[in-house]
Design a protein around this motif. Sequence first.
Motif, PDB file in Angstrom:
ATOM      1  N   ALA A 100     -28.209  54.975  29.037  1.00 50.32           N
ATOM      2  CA  ALA A 100     -27.395  54.095  29.889  1.00 50.32           C
ATOM      3  C   ALA A 100     -27.975  52.688  29.903  1.00 50.32           C
ATOM      4  O   ALA A 100     -27.230  51.697  29.893  1.00 50.32           O
ATOM      5  CB  ALA A 100     -27.329  54.659  31.310  1.00 50.32           C
ATOM      6  N   LEU A 141     -26.713  50.809  26.792  1.00 45.68           N
ATOM      7  CA  LEU A 141     -25.276  50.716  26.500  1.00 45.68           C
ATOM      8  C   LEU A 141     -24.687  49.485  27.169  1.00 45.68           C
ATOM      9  O   LEU A 141     -25.160  49.042  28.215  1.00 45.68           O
ATOM     10  CB  LEU A 141     -24.558  51.974  26.996  1.00 45.68           C
ATOM     11  N   PRO A 159     -21.406  47.349  28.833  1.00 46.24           N
ATOM     12  CA  PRO A 159     -20.155  47.619  29.557  1.00 46.24           C
ATOM     13  C   PRO A 159     -18.961  47.538  28.604  1.00 46.24           C
ATOM     14  O   PRO A 159     -19.097  46.930  27.534  1.00 46.24           O
ATOM     15  CB  PRO A 159     -20.089  46.515  30.610  1.00 46.24           C
ATOM     16  N   PHE A 201     -18.497  50.497  31.525  1.00 48.08           N
ATOM     17  CA  PHE A 201     -18.881  51.872  31.814  1.00 48.08           C
ATOM     18  C   PHE A 201     -17.703  52.594  32.460  1.00 48.08           C
ATOM     19  O   PHE A 201     -16.794  51.960  32.992  1.00 48.08           O
ATOM     20  CB  PHE A 201     -20.101  51.897  32.753  1.00 48.08           C
ATOM     21  N   LYS A 253     -15.491  56.085  36.436  1.00 42.46           N
ATOM     22  CA  LYS A 253     -16.351  56.124  37.609  1.00 42.46           C
ATOM     23  C   LYS A 253     -16.166  57.453  38.358  1.00 42.46           C
ATOM     24  O   LYS A 253     -15.047  57.896  38.582  1.00 42.46           O
ATOM     25  CB  LYS A 253     -15.981  54.960  38.538  1.00 42.46           C
ATOM     26  N   ARG A 302     -26.052  63.566  32.482  1.00 43.91           N
ATOM     27  CA  ARG A 302     -24.896  63.210  33.318  1.00 43.91           C
ATOM     28  C   ARG A 302     -24.350  64.485  33.952  1.00 43.91           C
ATOM     29  O   ARG A 302     -24.039  65.444  33.238  1.00 43.91           O
ATOM     30  CB  ARG A 302     -23.790  62.561  32.479  1.00 43.91           C
ATOM     31  N   LYS A 352     -20.294  56.745  28.368  1.00 40.39           N
ATOM     32  CA  LYS A 352     -20.616  55.646  29.276  1.00 40.39           C
ATOM     33  C   LYS A 352     -20.351  55.979  30.742  1.00 40.39           C
ATOM     34  O   LYS A 352     -20.192  55.090  31.577  1.00 40.39           O
ATOM     35  CB  LYS A 352     -19.840  54.404  28.850  1.00 40.39           C
ATOM     36  N   LYS A 412     -21.565  57.045  34.295  1.00 36.55           N
ATOM     37  CA  LYS A 412     -22.811  57.077  35.068  1.00 36.55           C
ATOM     38  C   LYS A 412     -22.719  58.237  36.049  1.00 36.55           C
ATOM     39  O   LYS A 412     -21.682  58.426  36.690  1.00 36.55           O
ATOM     40  CB  LYS A 412     -23.014  55.751  35.798  1.00 36.55           C
TER      41      LYS A 412
END
Lengths: 671, 671
Positions: A226, A229, A231, A233, A236, B391, B655, B657
Amino acid sequence: MKLFTLFVLITILWGCAQCSSNNPHPLDPPTRSEFKLIQTIVRRAYPSHSFTFQYVGLDEPDKTTILSWLSLTPQARIKNLPPRQFLVIARYQKQSLEIIVDLAAKSIIGTKVYEGHGYPMLTLDEQYLASELLLSYGAFKESVRKRGLNVSEVVCSTFSVGWFGEVKTPRSLKIKCYYTNGTANLYARPLEGISAVVDLDEMRIVDYTDRFIVAVPKAEGTEYRASKLKPPFGPKLNGIGVPQHAGPGFNVDGHTVSWANWAFHVGFDIRAGPIISLASVYDLEKQKYRQVLYRGFISELFVPYQDPTEDWYYQTYFDSGEYGFGQSASSLQPFTDCPANAVFLDAYYASADGSPVKIHNAFCIFERHSVDIMWRHTEIAIPNEVITEVRSDVSLVVRFVSTVGNYDYVIDWEFKPSGSIKLGVGLTGILEVKAGKYTNTDQIKEDIYGTLLADNTIGIYHDHFLTYYLDLDIDGEDNSFVKTNLETVRVKDHTTPRKSYWAVVSETAKTEADARIKFGVKPADLLVVNPNRKTKPGNKIGYRLIPNSVVHPLLVNDDYPQVRAAFTNYNVWVTPYNKSEKWAAGSCVDRSRGDDTLGVWSLRDREIENKDIVLWYTLGFHHVPSQEDFPVMPTLSGGFELRPTNFFENNPVLKVKSPKPVHWPNCTSQS
Amino acid sequence: MKLFTLFVLITILWGCAQCSSNNPHPLDPPTRSEFKLIQTIVRRAYPSHSFTFQYVGLDEPDKTTILSWLSLTPQARIKNLPPRQFLVIARYQKQSLEIIVDLAAKSIIGTKVYEGHGYPMLTLDEQYLASELLLSYGAFKESVRKRGLNVSEVVCSTFSVGWFGEVKTPRSLKIKCYYTNGTANLYARPLEGISAVVDLDEMRIVDYTDRFIVAVPKAEGTEYRASKLKPPFGPKLNGIGVPQHAGPGFNVDGHTVSWANWAFHVGFDIRAGPIISLASVYDLEKQKYRQVLYRGFISELFVPYQDPTEDWYYQTYFDSGEYGFGQSASSLQPFTDCPANAVFLDAYYASADGSPVKIHNAFCIFERHSVDIMWRHTEIAIPNEVITEVRSDVSLVVRFVSTVGNYDYVIDWEFKPSGSIKLGVGLTGILEVKAGKYTNTDQIKEDIYGTLLADNTIGIYHDHFLTYYLDLDIDGEDNSFVKTNLETVRVKDHTTPRKSYWAVVSETAKTEADARIKFGVKPADLLVVNPNRKTKPGNKIGYRLIPNSVVHPLLVNDDYPQVRAAFTNYNVWVTPYNKSEKWAAGSCVDRSRGDDTLGVWSLRDREIENKDIVLWYTLGFHHVPSQEDFPVMPTLSGGFELRPTNFFENNPVLKVKSPKPVHWPNCTSQS
């Protein structure tokens, strides 16, 4: 049985969180101080630096010893702990030694030179040494230079070489190298065309060839950290808290875990990884704990790749016997690998010089509130009344993650109040890829043995087979294996308007040959029963195996890797309990020849009816990689269930009350 | 495609929680006021009290109409909602009528008399009336008296009679009765030996026999209501809170749900239950929503029992076509059926007189924090550095429970950020049992077609087959069905030390015959792909079907129930999209003869390559009851996964989080 029951109850009442030294159990794995003592004792006999510890593990006491120890009072048990003995498998003077160490006697009580084919588990140390050799090897440095790369950014890794009919099989490893420039995902950037072989006993390169050059696939798109990487991202995901005002509902006492109606022992072995022992379930009606599983673990993982070409054909790994599924344990991360309400346990193993190495957070144990429904019913047939009774499910999970090089295996043992044990396997991590000249499938006119995942990047086809050792002791040791076949009956006598129905035809396996099952051929419920105990209505007390996929090996039976992995030829085998038959692929698997596998033992066709039996279950995955698996793969899940079947007189969770909702009315939240 | 994308984005931005009237969608089920209007319009044409509404549902607009509506601006869409038309299936003067009602025109725009075999879905009202008939029927009252029972404690229930080759098939139901004295578990106490048939159109008993007496099984041990059970309770499970400081992470706007990278529409139908439409997933790389599923629902559930004797042979139920899987919805209980963080939706259906009936909490929608790992990797090969990236997984679940008499089905549609859709089925509720003379299996010398569960209580063997209709539109309507067979290649030319490997041989189904798949015969990945779109490396964009069990029907193909359920003969079928082919068992299933099933339509062997196609998937359970299933059964789970396969260019959750842990530091807890 009764004495076993007593043991479990006492253990539960005997609370002392995670202090194994105060409450030792004969199945506990070697402790840190035991490893040191073993090292001292063995080193005294073998002071040479060339002596290496390939495996150190508990030489578990005989089952009768364990069961009679369990029958003692707690006080007597502390005083009468069976002798702590350990098996050390070592390499010394190009021989494999099997050494038994007794800690009470502070001495070696037996030494044997292993005379069979194959070699013991690889140590991390020797793999590291071997993988470093190339980096200072002139010809390799030239190869790297020729490719326009920088040797300081090359990382090499070791690969077991298997056996392909060779008469001489020196102890060796193949080396493959990767480029780390611009990414932490080294597996995505292989240096194709180079092959190197290291002789492990001499720790030197014995073969090196650089046959062709393929551009190393680009670093772009391979990163998975992370922090590296860019954006955007997403998507969510928002979090939840897991407040439990009364704390976790389970108790960990040394290596013994108790929760709801379950009690069991969590062990660890450098080869097997997690070992669950003495799992027993409390029967509310009978008011006692009842035995289910004496010992269960993953005996072997077989991972054959399907590219027969020069640099790939040998890739047919045995992740336990060669690499050590326990040795490959990953430290679990709080809040991601395991939830906020998890408790963690460490594990230890011996490094090549015999010193203990700690694996921090090797296990986590947590209550899973999966939001499944344990049981429910809505009744509208009764006039003027609607009944709705629902119980939400909660289970207890013991989780372990083993990362064998590129692949991460998530292993769950899930205990359910209904008496079921669910065994879960998650496959994630990173694919092994091959560099190729192609950037589009349009260009491909030959078989590339994989999927083109990105420019110059081929994800090679492969399988994963996991073979579980399950020594079920259903209400005692003497058990039978029963196939309840479902068979179509065609009605010919016009006694009913139906032309057919299905009937259950039960068949008790007499010998091992009767118990080799390949799924998908015939519908059947497979049970391990206690033929000496029946329920009130007279049904045999048992547990049923419920698979959830049907996968068989596709290699031909006489292919070398498949000969070594003959234990995967059937999904189910049953053998009589034999303390020495633990490892489906044999005791020494590296370069083994398949003469010491479950497939071979079972040829004796021993009697298995009303005996102490072991169920071996193999589940598998055929993996055709897809682009979604790159550069790191979303978990692919599998598993199976052991479900009580006429084990209880009725629904064992009939009288469960759903947990009350927990409210947190006066909170200052903080994310 | 682009216009579809636009629609979804706009829908998401258009927030208005659960106010369908402000934000109507052409796939919305009829609203309460629409039901009233339909009732008024139809009643005007058919004022007779003998006219009954058997089915009222959306007559969904053509796919082209939906897609062109979706291409409009939001403002234009409100003004240009396609005409709201509904299908009413009615019984009137012993005929089945199919009436199309247009609400804008406030009139019936088409009426057709159904001329085929079979009858429409049964209404709850007529089932209730039929089940009451016996209670005042002299002969039955005498039968009850003869058994020493009290008719005021008898409850009767209705059972579809199927078709067994009869030339005349009047619209009728069989009646079975149960004794409720001392328990709410009526199914556990059947009055065996009595059979009664009700003619539904005349609503009178046309056949009654009392052939033999078997004692009603005792009430003891059959109760499942917590309020009536006696201690001890257990095992004790403790609860958790599910605090989300930011509230649920999803948005429900009318019937449109958006969450993480998913958007879809949740519909409801009295026959199908839940219908998921227009599911599309946001592609972070392409920065747009992409189509996955146009429409998916359970088309039929076939539940044949395996007792061929007089009172049981006919029990071969079609839970959707006969009973209405939507009509049988149970109101979901907060905190047990669904977690604390769930949002609930109501549903409506039309009763026999056409008036709307509300099902409170018919759906719940919640984020599932299942404690699974979305993906992970630990890397130890890079010198002086250990990388661990994990994750945790979160998914969104739409849950629905249908209780068809004794059985409760828990239906989950689970959407994962990885692009997978997991379809879950849980079987729970109460077994159908038969009263028998036996109290121990020792006494049994004949086939009893079931398991002796308790004194005089036999749990009859049966199956459950669920057939899903899945109109996948992968990145557009024109799709193909591809079998990627895994085939063993035997190496004969000694070019490799290997003797074998497996290869992938892809085969695109040209016609329906190519796409009938029976699992377990041949290993294959089954994909629906868009042959007109490829990934950058040139792979076909697709979704893969991952089953997790292999179950086939065991009735012979020419047995009457199996002729009616011929759609279960294969696990997979693919048909070209045809608006009229929605119900695998045909439009009128009660007493149907199997001449209007998926099995028959598919005989036309239409072309399915690069066409708008529908995937039909059947999963099944063979159920040999065990004592644990009594008096209420712990959930038995099954399901399957639709997984993106070369749909994305790479891992779509790379990607993501992990949600941050939520801490609640200053809380006053309260349980």
